[in-house]
Structure formats: structure tokens, C-alpha cells
Enzyme design. Structure first.
Site, PDB file in Angstrom:
ATOM      1  N   GLY A   7       0.841  -1.190   0.000  1.00 51.27           N
ATOM      2  CA  GLY A   7       0.000   0.000   0.000  1.00 51.27           C
ATOM      3  C   GLY A   7       0.875   1.239   0.000  1.00 51.27           C
ATOM      4  O   GLY A   7       1.540   1.533   0.997  1.00 51.27           O
ATOM      5  N   GLY A   9      -0.135   4.367  -0.370  1.00 45.15           N
ATOM      6  CA  GLY A   9      -0.851   5.585  -0.021  1.00 45.15           C
ATOM      7  C   GLY A   9      -0.082   6.366   1.035  1.00 45.15           C
ATOM      8  O   GLY A   9       1.083   6.066   1.332  1.00 45.15           O
ATOM      9  N   VAL A  11      -0.235   6.556   4.345  1.00 44.06           N
ATOM     10  CA  VAL A  11       0.247   5.813   5.516  1.00 44.06           C
ATOM     11  C   VAL A  11       1.358   4.842   5.119  1.00 44.06           C
ATOM     12  O   VAL A  11       2.402   4.759   5.779  1.00 44.06           O
ATOM     13  CB  VAL A  11      -0.905   5.061   6.199  1.00 44.06           C
ATOM     14  CG1 VAL A  11      -0.368   4.163   7.323  1.00 44.06           C
ATOM     15  CG2 VAL A  11      -1.913   6.046   6.781  1.00 44.06           C
ATOM     16  N   GLY A  12       1.142   4.095   4.041  1.00 42.27           N
ATOM     17  CA  GLY A  12       2.157   3.135   3.617  1.00 42.27           C
ATOM     18  C   GLY A  12       3.459   3.796   3.235  1.00 42.27           C
ATOM     19  O   GLY A  12       4.548   3.354   3.621  1.00 42.27           O
ATOM     20  N   ASN A 120      -8.008  -0.923   8.051  1.00 41.63           N
ATOM     21  CA  ASN A 120      -9.198  -0.830   8.901  1.00 41.63           C
ATOM     22  C   ASN A 120     -10.386  -1.600   8.333  1.00 41.63           C
ATOM     23  O   ASN A 120     -10.466  -1.790   7.124  1.00 41.63           O
ATOM     24  CB  ASN A 120      -9.580   0.644   9.083  1.00 41.63           C
ATOM     25  CG  ASN A 120      -8.701   1.333  10.106  1.00 41.63           C
ATOM     26  OD1 ASN A 120      -8.409   0.769  11.164  1.00 41.63           O
ATOM     27  ND2 ASN A 120      -8.263   2.546   9.799  1.00 41.63           N
ATOM     28  N   HIS A 175      -9.430  -0.610  18.290  1.00 44.85           N
ATOM     29  CA  HIS A 175      -8.911   0.596  17.636  1.00 44.85           C
ATOM     30  C   HIS A 175     -10.070   1.316  16.964  1.00 44.85           C
ATOM     31  O   HIS A 175     -10.324   1.170  15.770  1.00 44.85           O
ATOM     32  CB  HIS A 175      -7.849   0.213  16.609  1.00 44.85           C
ATOM     33  CG  HIS A 175      -7.286   1.381  15.852  1.00 44.85           C
ATOM     34  ND1 HIS A 175      -6.709   2.464  16.461  1.00 44.85           N
ATOM     35  CD2 HIS A 175      -7.222   1.626  14.514  1.00 44.85           C
ATOM     36  CE1 HIS A 175      -6.298   3.325  15.546  1.00 44.85           C
ATOM     37  NE2 HIS A 175      -6.612   2.838  14.350  1.00 44.85           N
TER      38      HIS A 175
END
Length: 312
Positions: A7, A9, A11-12, A120, A175
Site C-alpha cells: 500500500g 498511499g 500511511v504506507g 481498517n 482501535h
């Protein structure tokens, strides 16, 4: 040593950038399904090497899992956010298919891999990764509680006027905005209970602000955060690959601990070269125990959707 991040994106890519800067591996592979995205971002990162002084090789690939072969650790950030009009079942169904496919492809080329799940709904996707791969429970780790605990320390630091590095504070449970449990009564400021310095109203405000930390950023930015999630994920990976034995909150599979079984939830664990090595048993009061049980019920309801849609 090779580390893979799936990933590319926000965050990745931020996770990969943190891992590269810390020189946690000889090679970091960033993989994405979108043509050219991972390649472009890794080239951009590589062009900082002369400025930042790291020598880690970083490789971007489009959906070619053979390039991830022999990875010691892989981070899974793949998935989509919930969109307007999308039901919980649709979100879970879509992300479950993505996470399952990613986990199985990673395992095909790296049978001894440790998986760190960020996608998520994180606790449910961590549970799915465990069930889908058949890996040892110690090699499947959900990152969320590490991020939530960092946000808890941030909120405490603002109110106390203290350095976050001087604070010890953890969040347990699921979470999510309504499922996480910031343990204010266990938080310390260089071994002194923070409750000695805060009124009851201040404590309640800090807990509430921590619980909506992610939603607050989404409202301000217009999308999910990435700097703190990337740093939190890299910290988890570092404790594993350097066998640091650090204590983090992570979503791991419980088999009777904290009164729960057949579920992945955030609890304090020691992270080392084998993954998560042991769970620490915190002495919770009755209110905290009840909150943890309620959090478990909410996460279990999410997990049940996996069964309803045939993902398990």
C-alpha cells in the site's frame, strides 16, 4: 533483511520512509496495485539518501509479490476508507477481500514472515489475517493501539506542559473512537501518577480527546492522518527486527487473557524477533474491566460480519 510495505498511499509511504530513514533493513519493498505509484514514491525517497545519510535500498513495484520474497516483516496498509452511503458490511467485505489476498500473496513468497496489519477496521482485519493464513498468532500484529497510545501521550503532554517522552500512558481495547480505552489511572509522568496533577474534569477531557484523535484529524485535514500512523508502524517494526523487547499496545489474538477468547484486541505486549512474545496482565479495576468487555463485544460484532459475508 528485507521489509515489505503493501500500500503506497499516505500511511504506507510514510511507514516506508520511516523504516528507510532508520535503516531497519538492507532493502525495503513498497508495493501497490496502482501502476507507477510505488515506483514514483520510492524514487522520491531514494533521492533523499544523499541528504539524510542512509544506505537502505528501496524498491517500488506494481502488484509483483515475487519482489517481496524472503521478507522478514510485511506491513499491510491496503484497503479503502468508508465512503458516504457505504454500509459497514460493504466496507468490511471490500477490505477483507483485499487483506486476505495481500496476506496470502505475501505468505506465498515469505513463509516465515511476520505481518503487521494497519488496514481498517484494524482489529477485524488482524483477526482475518490470522484465520486466512494459518500463521502462528505471535506473527500477526495489529498496530492500532500503538498509535492510540502515542496520541494519548500527546494529549497528556498538552495539559501537563510536559515532554511526551517523559510520559508513559497506554490505550487498550479496540482501535476505534468508541472502543479504545485510555488508561488514565495507569499513566505516569516519570513514574509519578498523572492523576496527581490533573483534576477529574481534565482527566475526562484528555480521555475523550484521545478517543476522537483520529476523527479530529480527519475533520481538519479532510482525510485520515498519516505521519503518526506511519511513525507508529515503523516503531512496531523496529522493535521486531532489532529484537528490542519494547512494550507496545498491539492487537493480538487472545485465548483467555483479559477474559476474552477467539478475538484480536489491543493489549500490552512485548515485541521482539519472533513477533509478539508475551502479553502483560494489567491489574484493571471493575470500571476498566467492564469497558474492555464492552469493547470486545463491539469488535466481535464486526468480526461476525466476516462470517455473514462468507469471508471466514
Amino acid at each position: 533483511m528485507k521489509i515489505t510495505v503493501v500500500g503506497a498511499g499516505a500511511v504506507g509511504a510514510t511507514t516506508a520512509d520511516n523504516i528507510v530513514r532508520r535503516e531497519l533493513a538492507e532493502e525495503v519493498v513498497l508495493l501497490d496495485i496502482k501502476e507507477g505509484l510505488a515506483e514514483g514514491k520510492t524514487q522520491d525517497m531514494a533521492q533523499t539518501a544523499a541528504l539524510l545519510g542512509f544506505d537502505t535500498k528501496i524498491t517500488g513495484v506494481t502488484n509483483d509479490y515475487s519482489k517481496t520474497a524472503d521478507s522478514a516483516v510485511a506491513v499491510i496498509t491496503s484497503g479503502i476508507p468508508r465512503k458516504p452511503g457505504m454500509t459497514r458490511e460493504e466496507l468490511i467485505g471490500t477490505n477483507a477481500n483485499i487483506v486476505r489476498d495481500v496476506a496470502e500473496n505475501l505468505l506465498k513468497y515469505s513463509p516465515d514472515i511476520i505481518l503487521v496489519v494497519v488496514s481498517n477496521p484494524m482489529d477485524t482485519m488482524t483477526y482475518l489475517a490470522l484465520k486466512a493464513t494459518g500463521l502462528s498468532k505471535h506473527r500477526i500484529i495489529g498496530m492500532g493501539g500503538t498509535l492510540d497510545s502515542s496520541r494519548f501521550r500527546y494529549q497528556l503532554s498538552l495539559r501537563l506542559g510536559a515532554s511526551p517522552a517523559d510520559l508513559n500512558a497506554i490505550v487498550i481495547g479496540g482501535h476505534g473512537d468508541t472502543t479504545m480505552i485510555p488508561l488514565i489511572n495507569h499513566a505516569t509522568w516519570n513514574s509519578l501518577p498523572v492523576t496527581q496533577f490533573l483534576s477529574k474534569a481534565e482527566q475526562e477531557d484528555i480521555v475523550a480527546s484521545t478517543m476522537v484523535g483520529g476523527a479530529t484529524l480527519t475533520k481538519l485535514i479532510g482525510t485520515s492522518a498519516w505521519y503518526a500512523p506511519g511513525a507508529a508502524t515503523a516503531a512496531v517494526v523496529e522493535s521486531i527486527v532489532r529484537d528490542q523487547k519494547k512494550l507496545f499496545t498491539a492487537s493480538v489474538h487472545l485465548e483467555g487473557e483479559y477474559g476474552q477468547s477467539d478475538i484480536n484486541l489491543g493489549v500490552p505486549v512485548i515485541l521482539g524477533k519472533s513477533g509478539w512474545e508475551r502479553i502483560l496482565d494489567l491489574p484493571l479495576d471493575d470500571t476498566e474491566k467492564a469497558a474492555f468487555a464492552k469493547s470486545a463485544d463491539a469488535v466481535r460484532n464486526m468480526n461476525n460480519v466476516l462470517k455473514e459475508i462468507g469471508a471466514l
